[in-house]
Design an enzyme around this catalytic site. Sequence first.
Site, PDB file in Angstrom:
ATOM      1  N   THR A   1      86.646   4.543 -17.952  1.00  0.00           N
ATOM      2  CA  THR A   1      86.377   4.539 -16.520  1.00  0.00           C
ATOM      3  C   THR A   1      86.746   3.203 -15.877  1.00  0.00           C
ATOM      4  O   THR A   1      86.726   2.161 -16.541  1.00  0.00           O
ATOM      5  CB  THR A   1      84.877   4.822 -16.290  1.00  0.00           C
ATOM      6  OG1 THR A   1      84.552   4.594 -14.919  1.00  0.00           O
ATOM      7  CG2 THR A   1      83.993   3.894 -17.135  1.00  0.00           C
ATOM      8  N   ASP A   2      87.011   3.238 -14.580  1.00  0.00           N
ATOM      9  CA  ASP A   2      87.283   1.998 -13.842  1.00  0.00           C
ATOM     10  C   ASP A   2      86.024   1.150 -13.680  1.00  0.00           C
ATOM     11  O   ASP A   2      86.111  -0.028 -13.298  1.00  0.00           O
ATOM     12  CB  ASP A   2      87.915   2.296 -12.475  1.00  0.00           C
ATOM     13  CG  ASP A   2      87.058   3.147 -11.552  1.00  0.00           C
ATOM     14  OD1 ASP A   2      85.946   3.553 -11.940  1.00  0.00           O
ATOM     15  OD2 ASP A   2      87.512   3.416 -10.415  1.00  0.00           O
ATOM     16  N   GLU A   3      84.841   1.734 -13.971  1.00  0.00           N
ATOM     17  CA  GLU A   3      83.599   0.981 -13.767  1.00  0.00           C
ATOM     18  C   GLU A   3      83.461  -0.196 -14.720  1.00  0.00           C
ATOM     19  O   GLU A   3      82.614  -1.070 -14.504  1.00  0.00           O
ATOM     20  CB  GLU A   3      82.385   1.901 -13.936  1.00  0.00           C
ATOM     21  CG  GLU A   3      82.367   2.988 -12.899  1.00  0.00           C
ATOM     22  CD  GLU A   3      81.048   3.729 -12.856  1.00  0.00           C
ATOM     23  OE1 GLU A   3      80.046   3.226 -13.399  1.00  0.00           O
ATOM     24  OE2 GLU A   3      81.035   4.817 -12.279  1.00  0.00           O
TER      25      GLU A   3
ATOM     26  N   TYR B   1      75.382   2.440 -18.195  1.00  0.00           N
ATOM     27  CA  TYR B   1      76.518   3.355 -18.432  1.00  0.00           C
ATOM     28  C   TYR B   1      77.828   2.582 -18.548  1.00  0.00           C
ATOM     29  O   TYR B   1      78.565   2.710 -19.533  1.00  0.00           O
ATOM     30  CB  TYR B   1      76.620   4.408 -17.320  1.00  0.00           C
ATOM     31  CG  TYR B   1      77.974   5.090 -17.280  1.00  0.00           C
ATOM     32  CD1 TYR B   1      78.375   5.968 -18.291  1.00  0.00           C
ATOM     33  CD2 TYR B   1      78.880   4.825 -16.236  1.00  0.00           C
ATOM     34  CE1 TYR B   1      79.628   6.564 -18.270  1.00  0.00           C
ATOM     35  CE2 TYR B   1      80.134   5.423 -16.211  1.00  0.00           C
ATOM     36  CZ  TYR B   1      80.506   6.287 -17.226  1.00  0.00           C
ATOM     37  OH  TYR B   1      81.752   6.867 -17.206  1.00  0.00           O
TER      38      TYR B   1
ATOM     39  N   LYS C   1      80.455   1.980 -21.748  1.00  0.00           N
ATOM     40  CA  LYS C   1      81.874   2.361 -21.749  1.00  0.00           C
ATOM     41  C   LYS C   1      82.743   1.124 -22.003  1.00  0.00           C
ATOM     42  O   LYS C   1      83.738   1.197 -22.729  1.00  0.00           O
ATOM     43  CB  LYS C   1      82.267   3.025 -20.423  1.00  0.00           C
ATOM     44  CG  LYS C   1      81.644   4.396 -20.170  1.00  0.00           C
ATOM     45  CD  LYS C   1      82.074   5.462 -21.166  1.00  0.00           C
ATOM     46  CE  LYS C   1      83.530   5.854 -21.037  1.00  0.00           C
ATOM     47  NZ  LYS C   1      83.850   7.068 -21.866  1.00  0.00           N
TER      48      LYS C   1
HETATM   49  P1  NAD Z   1      80.211  15.157 -18.431  1.00  0.00           P
HETATM   50  O1  NAD Z   1      78.871  14.535 -18.493  1.00  0.00           O
HETATM   51  O2  NAD Z   1      80.471  16.244 -17.447  1.00  0.00           O
HETATM   52  O3  NAD Z   1      80.606  15.744 -19.857  1.00  0.00           O
HETATM   53  C1  NAD Z   1      80.372  15.046 -21.052  1.00  0.00           C
HETATM   54  C2  NAD Z   1      80.492  16.035 -22.219  1.00  0.00           C
HETATM   55  O4  NAD Z   1      80.285  15.291 -23.439  1.00  0.00           O
HETATM   56  C3  NAD Z   1      79.451  17.150 -22.176  1.00  0.00           C
HETATM   57  O5  NAD Z   1      80.078  18.394 -22.448  1.00  0.00           O
HETATM   58  C4  NAD Z   1      78.475  16.764 -23.285  1.00  0.00           C
HETATM   59  O6  NAD Z   1      77.837  17.879 -23.897  1.00  0.00           O
HETATM   60  C5  NAD Z   1      79.383  16.036 -24.262  1.00  0.00           C
HETATM   61  N1  NAD Z   1      78.636  15.093 -25.109  1.00  0.00           N
HETATM   62  C6  NAD Z   1      77.732  14.169 -24.689  1.00  0.00           C
HETATM   63  N2  NAD Z   1      77.221  13.513 -25.747  1.00  0.00           N
HETATM   64  C7  NAD Z   1      77.831  14.030 -26.868  1.00  0.00           C
HETATM   65  C8  NAD Z   1      77.732  13.746 -28.254  1.00  0.00           C
HETATM   66  N3  NAD Z   1      76.898  12.803 -28.729  1.00  0.00           N
HETATM   67  N4  NAD Z   1      78.506  14.465 -29.108  1.00  0.00           N
HETATM   68  C9  NAD Z   1      79.346  15.427 -28.640  1.00  0.00           C
HETATM   69  N5  NAD Z   1      79.472  15.734 -27.335  1.00  0.00           N
HETATM   70  C10 NAD Z   1      78.721  15.039 -26.456  1.00  0.00           C
HETATM   71  O7  NAD Z   1      81.233  13.945 -18.222  1.00  0.00           O
HETATM   72  P2  NAD Z   1      82.607  13.885 -17.439  1.00  0.00           P
HETATM   73  O8  NAD Z   1      82.346  13.497 -16.044  1.00  0.00           O
HETATM   74  O9  NAD Z   1      83.390  15.102 -17.739  1.00  0.00           O
HETATM   75  O10 NAD Z   1      83.283  12.617 -18.159  1.00  0.00           O
HETATM   76  C11 NAD Z   1      84.081  12.778 -19.333  1.00  0.00           C
HETATM   77  C12 NAD Z   1      84.627  11.431 -19.761  1.00  0.00           C
HETATM   78  O11 NAD Z   1      85.415  10.878 -18.721  1.00  0.00           O
HETATM   79  C13 NAD Z   1      83.565  10.381 -20.082  1.00  0.00           C
HETATM   80  O12 NAD Z   1      83.986   9.632 -21.191  1.00  0.00           O
HETATM   81  C14 NAD Z   1      83.514   9.522 -18.829  1.00  0.00           C
HETATM   82  O13 NAD Z   1      83.091   8.211 -19.123  1.00  0.00           O
HETATM   83  C15 NAD Z   1      84.963   9.563 -18.414  1.00  0.00           C
HETATM   84  N6  NAD Z   1      85.215   9.348 -16.973  1.00  0.00           N
HETATM   85  C16 NAD Z   1      84.553  10.096 -16.039  1.00  0.00           C
HETATM   86  C17 NAD Z   1      84.835   9.923 -14.689  1.00  0.00           C
HETATM   87  C18 NAD Z   1      84.143  10.753 -13.616  1.00  0.00           C
HETATM   88  O14 NAD Z   1      84.406  10.543 -12.437  1.00  0.00           O
HETATM   89  N7  NAD Z   1      83.279  11.710 -13.953  1.00  0.00           N
HETATM   90  C19 NAD Z   1      85.774   8.968 -14.307  1.00  0.00           C
HETATM   91  C20 NAD Z   1      86.427   8.211 -15.289  1.00  0.00           C
HETATM   92  C21 NAD Z   1      86.135   8.425 -16.622  1.00  0.00           C
HETATM   93  O1  TDX Z   2      73.033  11.536  -4.038  1.00  0.00           O
HETATM   94  C1  TDX Z   2      73.832  10.607  -4.156  1.00  0.00           C
HETATM   95  N1  TDX Z   2      74.073   9.804  -3.073  1.00  0.00           N
HETATM   96  C2  TDX Z   2      74.946   8.767  -3.111  1.00  0.00           C
HETATM   97  O2  TDX Z   2      75.133   8.078  -2.090  1.00  0.00           O
HETATM   98  C3  TDX Z   2      74.540  10.341  -5.387  1.00  0.00           C
HETATM   99  C4  TDX Z   2      74.299  11.188  -6.603  1.00  0.00           C
HETATM  100  C5  TDX Z   2      75.431   9.286  -5.402  1.00  0.00           C
HETATM  101  N2  TDX Z   2      75.625   8.519  -4.305  1.00  0.00           N
HETATM  102  C6  TDX Z   2      76.639   7.441  -4.348  1.00  0.00           C
HETATM  103  C7  TDX Z   2      76.630   6.513  -5.533  1.00  0.00           C
HETATM  104  C8  TDX Z   2      78.094   6.142  -5.655  1.00  0.00           C
HETATM  105  O3  TDX Z   2      78.406   5.097  -4.742  1.00  0.00           O
HETATM  106  O4  TDX Z   2      77.911   8.108  -4.398  1.00  0.00           O
HETATM  107  C9  TDX Z   2      78.839   7.385  -5.216  1.00  0.00           C
HETATM  108  C10 TDX Z   2      79.289   8.269  -6.371  1.00  0.00           C
HETATM  109  O5  TDX Z   2      78.171   8.471  -7.220  1.00  0.00           O
HETATM  110  P1  TDX Z   2      78.287   9.252  -8.620  1.00  0.00           P
HETATM  111  O6  TDX Z   2      78.809  10.623  -8.368  1.00  0.00           O
HETATM  112  O7  TDX Z   2      76.994   9.110  -9.339  1.00  0.00           O
HETATM  113  O8  TDX Z   2      79.481   8.462  -9.338  1.00  0.00           O
HETATM  114  P2  TDX Z   2      79.671   6.932  -9.825  1.00  0.00           P
HETATM  115  O9  TDX Z   2      78.379   6.259 -10.049  1.00  0.00           O
HETATM  116  O10 TDX Z   2      80.657   6.310  -8.883  1.00  0.00           O
HETATM  117  O11 TDX Z   2      80.361   7.190 -11.263  1.00  0.00           O
HETATM  118  C11 TDX Z   2      81.356   8.232 -11.429  1.00  0.00           C
HETATM  119  O12 TDX Z   2      82.658   7.696 -11.455  1.00  0.00           O
HETATM  120  C12 TDX Z   2      83.002   6.909 -12.562  1.00  0.00           C
HETATM  121  C13 TDX Z   2      81.100   9.040 -12.697  1.00  0.00           C
HETATM  122  O13 TDX Z   2      79.783   9.589 -12.670  1.00  0.00           O
HETATM  123  C14 TDX Z   2      81.313   8.184 -13.914  1.00  0.00           C
HETATM  124  O14 TDX Z   2      81.170   8.962 -15.095  1.00  0.00           O
HETATM  125  C15 TDX Z   2      82.694   7.606 -13.871  1.00  0.00           C
HETATM  126  O15 TDX Z   2      82.873   6.699 -14.939  1.00  0.00           O
END
Ligand code: NAD
Ligand code: TDX
Length: 335
Positions: A124-126, A151, A155
């Site tokens: 992630t970019d975080e 988190y 990562k």
């Molecule tokens: P998500 O929470 O929707 O899905 C995570 C999946 O991993 C789930 O299916 C869960 O059951 C599985 N999992 C969790 N712990 C596990 C374990 N110990 N063993 C096996 N499986 C396990 O997450 P997401 O949003 O789809 O993110 C997927 C990946 O992408 C993550 O690595 C996250 O850091 C990265 N990522 C997410 C975002 C975003 O915006 N959501 C952005 C950049 C990177």
């Molecule tokens: O109810 C809300 N109100 C609100 O203002 C929630 C749930 C979030 N927020 C804000 C927090 C953040 O500034 O919105 C923005 C996005 O929040 P999230 O959806 O929780 O995402 P963020 O914390 O930015 O992280 C996401 O992007 C990077 C993913 O959850 C991560 O897994 C990924 O690495």
Amino acid sequence: TLTDVRILVTGGAGFIGSNFVHHLVRHTDASVTVLDKLTYAASREALAGLPEDRVQLVVGDIVDATLVEPLVNQHDAVVHYAAESHNDNSLNDPSPFIQTNLIGTFTLLEAVRKAGVRFHHVSTDEVYGDLELDDPKRFTEDTPYTPSSPYSASKAGSDHLVRAWVRSFGVQATISNCSNNYGPWQHIEKFIPRQITEVIDGRRPKLYGSGENVRDWIHTEDHSSAVLRILEQGRIGETYLIGADGEKSNLEVVRMILTLMGRDADDFEHVTDRAGHDLRYAIDSGKLRTELGWTPQYGDFEAGLAQTVAWYQQNEAWWRPKKGATEAAYAAKGQ
Ligand code: NAD
Ligand code: TDX
């Protein structure tokens, strides 16, 4: 394209991993094994309809070396999505983030090291911390790591493990750091689907703090095409940032959702801010575009958001059972 290869996708029943599994089936001849623990964030439904002769699901934990090592041995590549992914949850209880994101990644790295299997790490970019609103610079592959939350620290640590295993043991790995994803199957704890489902339920979207925080949005489908490109053509040991020039403030996004759903654009509320809330993320994906020729297909955020709103309207049966507990947990924190 990938032919006759066997790919292990960890976290393939989650939001982004499941999109990648569908993408692999559509765009390659690879056979796919999903390794997923099926936590609260997973959904079997997201994998429905895939060809049974090409995709199988193994339910298990990436921390379990006795499961992971033989499974990795049977594959040509591992694409590692499995993680605890929600910042707010990491503030309530960091423990599963350390287990899955750090120990789980370590377990996979040891398995690919022993088996000599190609590894792609999804991050992630975080890990780069946050930017000022008016900073002209965006994150690049050279930006120093300064993660803010449990988190993002977990990562960041997992990224460091991958680089160390490349340098010390010659593991054949690449890393990608992507911006905020949106699209179908995202858990309703996350910002965009939470607000869409709040509006469906006749309540008001909830902005943390002022709402001036900026996120750089990318559609999951574009994230998947970028990861496949890196898996096929990325240089071993390299990191690629993935982003689609989608910077928007949370306030702008909430106003767009309300307008798309036929409500007054100002019908939202401000709630308790997130502790340590990162102000702004912004990705410069120039390296991926120049070196590997990748371009995103969802250039128009508002059109992608409109499709996503429609998807949540049409798939209430999927998210409805999760809604009560998700909102109860937020309410307990004044969010
Ligand atoms: P998500 O929470 O929707 O899905 C995570 C999946 O991993 C789930 O299916 C869960 O059951 C599985 N999992 C969790 N712990 C596990 C374990 N110990 N063993 C096996 N499986 C396990 O997450 P997401 O949003 O789809 O993110 C997927 C990946 O992408 C993550 O690595 C996250 O850091 C990265 N990522 C997410 C975002 C975003 O915006 N959501 C952005 C950049 C990177
Ligand atoms: O109810 C809300 N109100 C609100 O203002 C929630 C749930 C979030 N927020 C804000 C927090 C953040 O500034 O919105 C923005 C996005 O929040 P999230 O959806 O929780 O995402 P963020 O914390 O930015 O992280 C996401 O992007 C990077 C993913 O959850 C991560 O897994 C990924 O690495």
